[in-house]
Design a protein around this motif. Structure first.
Motif, PDB file in Angstrom:
ATOM      1  N   VAL A   1       0.892  -1.242   0.043  1.00 54.85           N
ATOM      2  CA  VAL A   1       0.117  -0.032   0.010  1.00 54.85           C
ATOM      3  C   VAL A   1       0.873   1.266  -0.164  1.00 54.85           C
ATOM      4  CG1 VAL A   1      -1.544   1.160   0.997  1.00 54.85           C
ATOM      5  CG2 VAL A   1      -1.805  -1.242   1.252  1.00 54.85           C
ATOM      6  N   HIS A   2       0.799   2.064  -1.241  1.00 59.55           N
ATOM      7  CA  HIS A   2       1.753   3.184  -1.394  1.00 59.55           C
ATOM      8  C   HIS A   2       1.362   4.145  -0.347  1.00 59.55           C
ATOM      9  CE1 HIS A   2       3.448   1.767  -5.109  1.00 59.55           C
ATOM     10  NE2 HIS A   2       4.224   1.109  -4.290  1.00 59.55           N
ATOM     11  N   ALA A   3       1.862   5.184  -0.174  1.00 60.52           N
ATOM     12  CA  ALA A   3       1.705   6.479   0.510  1.00 60.52           C
ATOM     13  C   ALA A   3       0.299   6.960  -0.358  1.00 60.52           C
ATOM     14  CB  ALA A   3       2.522   7.339   0.686  1.00 60.52           C
ATOM     15  N   PHE A   4      -0.876   7.495   0.588  1.00 59.73           N
ATOM     16  CA  PHE A   4      -1.951   7.771   0.037  1.00 59.73           C
ATOM     17  C   PHE A   4      -1.454   9.497  -0.335  1.00 59.73           C
ATOM     18  CE2 PHE A   4      -5.826   5.624   1.563  1.00 59.73           C
ATOM     19  CZ  PHE A   4      -5.027   4.364   0.916  1.00 59.73           C
ATOM     20  N   SER A   5      -2.107  10.120  -1.010  1.00 63.16           N
ATOM     21  CA  SER A   5      -1.992  11.459  -1.204  1.00 63.16           C
ATOM     22  C   SER A   5      -3.232  12.461  -1.335  1.00 63.16           C
ATOM     23  CB  SER A   5      -1.496  11.691  -2.884  1.00 63.16           C
ATOM     24  OG  SER A   5      -2.645  11.531  -3.799  1.00 63.16           O
ATOM     25  N   ALA A   6      -3.160  13.674  -1.143  1.00 62.96           N
ATOM     26  CA  ALA A   6      -4.120  14.581  -0.606  1.00 62.96           C
ATOM     27  C   ALA A   6      -3.748  15.941  -1.366  1.00 62.96           C
ATOM     28  CB  ALA A   6      -4.613  14.532   0.630  1.00 62.96           C
TER      29      ALA A   6
ATOM     30  N   LEU B   1      -4.689  14.434  13.996  1.00 63.56           N
ATOM     31  CA  LEU B   1      -3.467  13.909  14.689  1.00 63.56           C
ATOM     32  C   LEU B   1      -2.141  13.980  13.674  1.00 63.56           C
ATOM     33  CD1 LEU B   1      -1.813  13.128  17.231  1.00 63.56           C
ATOM     34  CD2 LEU B   1      -2.642  10.801  16.919  1.00 63.56           C
ATOM     35  N   TYR B   2      -2.390  13.539  12.462  1.00 57.62           N
ATOM     36  CA  TYR B   2      -1.516  13.644  11.319  1.00 57.62           C
ATOM     37  C   TYR B   2      -1.993  14.135  10.003  1.00 57.62           C
ATOM     38  CZ  TYR B   2       0.789   9.855  14.366  1.00 57.62           C
ATOM     39  OH  TYR B   2       1.226   9.340  15.585  1.00 57.62           O
ATOM     40  N   PRO B   3      -1.251  14.476   9.062  1.00 56.90           N
ATOM     41  CA  PRO B   3      -1.926  14.987   7.809  1.00 56.90           C
ATOM     42  C   PRO B   3      -2.942  13.778   7.245  1.00 56.90           C
ATOM     43  CG  PRO B   3       0.459  15.381   7.894  1.00 56.90           C
ATOM     44  CD  PRO B   3       0.193  14.593   8.983  1.00 56.90           C
ATOM     45  N   PRO B   4      -4.049  14.281   6.978  1.00 55.03           N
ATOM     46  CA  PRO B   4      -5.092  13.353   6.340  1.00 55.03           C
ATOM     47  C   PRO B   4      -4.512  12.317   5.628  1.00 55.03           C
ATOM     48  CG  PRO B   4      -5.964  15.473   6.319  1.00 55.03           C
ATOM     49  CD  PRO B   4      -4.433  15.561   6.795  1.00 55.03           C
ATOM     50  N   ALA B   5      -3.615  12.362   4.604  1.00 57.89           N
ATOM     51  CA  ALA B   5      -3.123  11.327   3.901  1.00 57.89           C
ATOM     52  C   ALA B   5      -2.416  10.222   4.540  1.00 57.89           C
ATOM     53  CB  ALA B   5      -2.267  11.859   2.806  1.00 57.89           C
TER      54      ALA B   5
ATOM     55  N   ASN C   1      -5.135   4.240   8.981  1.00 65.96           N
ATOM     56  CA  ASN C   1      -6.470   3.482   9.299  1.00 65.96           C
ATOM     57  C   ASN C   1      -6.785   2.677   8.232  1.00 65.96           C
ATOM     58  OD1 ASN C   1      -9.725   3.810   8.841  1.00 65.96           O
ATOM     59  ND2 ASN C   1      -9.194   3.960  10.972  1.00 65.96           N
ATOM     60  N   PHE C   2      -6.497   2.814   7.051  1.00 65.78           N
ATOM     61  CA  PHE C   2      -6.800   1.789   5.825  1.00 65.78           C
ATOM     62  C   PHE C   2      -6.025   0.604   6.399  1.00 65.78           C
ATOM     63  CE2 PHE C   2      -5.850  -0.369   1.838  1.00 65.78           C
ATOM     64  CZ  PHE C   2      -6.836  -0.361   1.143  1.00 65.78           C
ATOM     65  N   LEU C   3      -4.585   0.737   6.659  1.00 65.38           N
ATOM     66  CA  LEU C   3      -3.740  -0.575   6.673  1.00 65.38           C
ATOM     67  C   LEU C   3      -4.205  -1.411   8.106  1.00 65.38           C
ATOM     68  CD1 LEU C   3      -0.300   0.882   6.210  1.00 65.38           C
ATOM     69  CD2 LEU C   3      -1.438  -0.880   4.636  1.00 65.38           C
ATOM     70  N   ALA C   4      -4.652  -0.647   9.222  1.00 61.82           N
ATOM     71  CA  ALA C   4      -4.963  -1.167  10.364  1.00 61.82           C
ATOM     72  C   ALA C   4      -6.439  -1.920  10.267  1.00 61.82           C
ATOM     73  CB  ALA C   4      -5.108  -0.110  11.667  1.00 61.82           C
ATOM     74  N   SER C   5      -7.231  -1.398   9.467  1.00 63.24           N
ATOM     75  CA  SER C   5      -8.593  -1.944   9.052  1.00 63.24           C
ATOM     76  C   SER C   5      -8.660  -2.956   8.234  1.00 63.24           C
ATOM     77  CB  SER C   5      -9.388  -0.977   8.617  1.00 63.24           C
ATOM     78  OG  SER C   5      -9.541   0.339   9.555  1.00 63.24           O
ATOM     79  N   LEU C   6      -7.842  -3.054   7.348  1.00 65.37           N
ATOM     80  CA  LEU C   6      -7.770  -4.036   6.385  1.00 65.37           C
ATOM     81  C   LEU C   6      -6.615  -5.091   6.319  1.00 65.37           C
ATOM     82  CD1 LEU C   6      -8.550  -2.101   3.170  1.00 65.37           C
ATOM     83  CD2 LEU C   6     -10.327  -3.336   4.789  1.00 65.37           C
TER      84      LEU C   6
ATOM     85  N   ILE D   1      -1.609  -0.896  -4.036  1.00 59.76           N
ATOM     86  CA  ILE D   1      -2.566  -0.180  -3.934  1.00 59.76           C
ATOM     87  C   ILE D   1      -2.156   1.156  -3.525  1.00 59.76           C
ATOM     88  CG2 ILE D   1      -4.806   0.231  -2.422  1.00 59.76           C
ATOM     89  CD1 ILE D   1      -4.783  -2.606  -1.551  1.00 59.76           C
ATOM     90  N   ASP D   2      -2.818   2.190  -4.637  1.00 58.52           N
ATOM     91  CA  ASP D   2      -2.575   3.433  -4.372  1.00 58.52           C
ATOM     92  C   ASP D   2      -3.739   4.107  -4.063  1.00 58.52           C
ATOM     93  OD1 ASP D   2       0.286   3.961  -5.345  1.00 58.52           O
ATOM     94  OD2 ASP D   2      -0.743   3.264  -7.090  1.00 58.52           O
ATOM     95  N   GLY D   3      -4.007   5.071  -3.370  1.00 60.72           N
ATOM     96  CA  GLY D   3      -5.020   6.043  -2.679  1.00 60.72           C
ATOM     97  C   GLY D   3      -4.607   7.324  -2.878  1.00 60.72           C
ATOM     98  N   ARG D   4      -5.841   7.991  -2.846  1.00 61.55           N
ATOM     99  CA  ARG D   4      -5.790   9.637  -2.934  1.00 61.55           C
ATOM    100  C   ARG D   4      -7.158  10.057  -2.206  1.00 61.55           C
ATOM    101  NH1 ARG D   4      -7.415  14.296  -6.044  1.00 61.55           N
ATOM    102  NH2 ARG D   4      -8.626  13.082  -7.550  1.00 61.55           N
ATOM    103  N   ILE D   5      -7.022  10.918  -1.254  1.00 60.89           N
ATOM    104  CA  ILE D   5      -8.246  11.626  -0.719  1.00 60.89           C
ATOM    105  C   ILE D   5      -8.727  12.572  -1.705  1.00 60.89           C
ATOM    106  CG2 ILE D   5      -9.166  13.048   1.345  1.00 60.89           C
ATOM    107  CD1 ILE D   5      -6.690  11.643   2.934  1.00 60.89           C
ATOM    108  N   VAL D   6      -9.988  12.433  -1.980  1.00 62.37           N
ATOM    109  CA  VAL D   6     -10.680  13.309  -2.881  1.00 62.37           C
ATOM    110  C   VAL D   6     -11.538  14.382  -1.759  1.00 62.37           C
ATOM    111  CG1 VAL D   6     -12.573  13.508  -4.646  1.00 62.37           C
ATOM    112  CG2 VAL D   6     -10.960  11.663  -4.572  1.00 62.37           C
ATOM    113  N   ASN D   7     -12.211  13.868  -0.797  1.00 63.02           N
ATOM    114  CA  ASN D   7     -12.826  14.575   0.054  1.00 63.02           C
ATOM    115  C   ASN D   7     -12.825  14.000   1.427  1.00 63.02           C
ATOM    116  OD1 ASN D   7     -15.244  15.894   1.196  1.00 63.02           O
ATOM    117  ND2 ASN D   7     -16.461  15.558  -0.441  1.00 63.02           N
ATOM    118  N   LEU D   8     -12.864  14.919   2.398  1.00 64.76           N
ATOM    119  CA  LEU D   8     -12.671  14.473   3.858  1.00 64.76           C
ATOM    120  C   LEU D   8     -13.038  15.611   4.626  1.00 64.76           C
ATOM    121  CD1 LEU D   8     -11.316  12.046   5.476  1.00 64.76           C
ATOM    122  CD2 LEU D   8      -9.561  13.601   5.900  1.00 64.76           C
ATOM    123  N   GLU D   9     -14.529  15.658   5.171  1.00 67.10           N
ATOM    124  CA  GLU D   9     -14.842  16.898   5.661  1.00 67.10           C
ATOM    125  C   GLU D   9     -16.024  16.602   6.281  1.00 67.10           C
ATOM    126  OE1 GLU D   9     -17.502  19.472   2.550  1.00 67.10           O
ATOM    127  OE2 GLU D   9     -15.691  18.909   1.748  1.00 67.10           O
TER     128      GLU D   9
END
Length: 192
Positions: free
Chosen positions: A52-57, A86-90, A96-101, A117-125
């Motif tokens: 799981v690569h680093a997510f982006s935002a 606590l940390y930047p959202p990405a 959280n993804f790693l701990a949950s899956l 797996i690559d991930g990008r935050i599109v919306n988090l509000e």
């Protein structure tokens, strides 16, 4: 004249000291984290390990202040000044993804693996409306196997908070992410 100057100076100092004493203390920063969520624990059939690569935002979603909007004007986004992730959202969402899956995927850490797996935050509000808020999250997730894109999709979920506190919002965000993770796992299982 010296006596009048001394009285005025004393008066001015008393006014200044009183003004300094009436300033309320600065608000305390509050930090929020996400707890792992329960997702189907049956392992997903993927040949080989999964990295799981680093997510982006981008933009505001890359910063630690919690983002919010009002239901009546969702085009306008705002940041809380004293309510922070606590940390930047990405980083927060990836962890959280790693701990949950972790139980559903054969995770290989950040190293080389046949599945990536690559991930990008599109919306988090947080969307404010009336008495309770809603956690709104959208993630763009992709799975590559052997360098070939096997799955790429934007997942979106909303979850109403149980009350109007930011703590309840964080729990609602966990639940919304859980919906996305479950849908992603289902798509991975069907993407042969």
């Amino acid at each position: 004249m010296n006596r009048l100057t001394a009285i005025l100076s004393t008066f001015v100092m008393l006014v200044l000291m009183t003004a300094c004493g009436s300033v309320p203390p600065a608000p305390t920063d509050r930090f929020y984290r996400l707890q792992p969520v329960q997702v189907p624990s049956a392992p997903v059939a993927l040949s080989g390990a999964v990295a799981v690569h680093a997510f982006s935002a981008d933009s505001l979603y890359a910063e630690r202040p919690i983002i919010y909007s009002e239901e009546a004007s969702q085009r306008q986004l705002r940041q809380y000044h004293y309510h922070l992730w606590l940390y930047p959202p990405a980083q927060l969402v990836r962890e959280n993804f790693l701990a949950s899956l972790g139980g559903a995927l054969n995770l290989a850490g950040d190293g080389q693996a046949p599945n990536v797996i690559d991930g990008r935050i599109v919306n988090l509000e947080r969307v404010l409306s009336g008495r309770n808020s809603t956690a709104v999250v959208a993630l763009e997730l992709s799975l590559k196997t052997g360098g070939r894109t096997r799955l790429q999709k934007t997942y979106r979920a909303e979850q109403r908070a149980s009350d109007d506190t930011l703590g309840a919002f964080a729990v609602a965000m966990e639940q919304a992410l859980g919906k996305i993770y479950s849908e992603f796992l289902a798509d991975v299982a069907q993407s042969r």
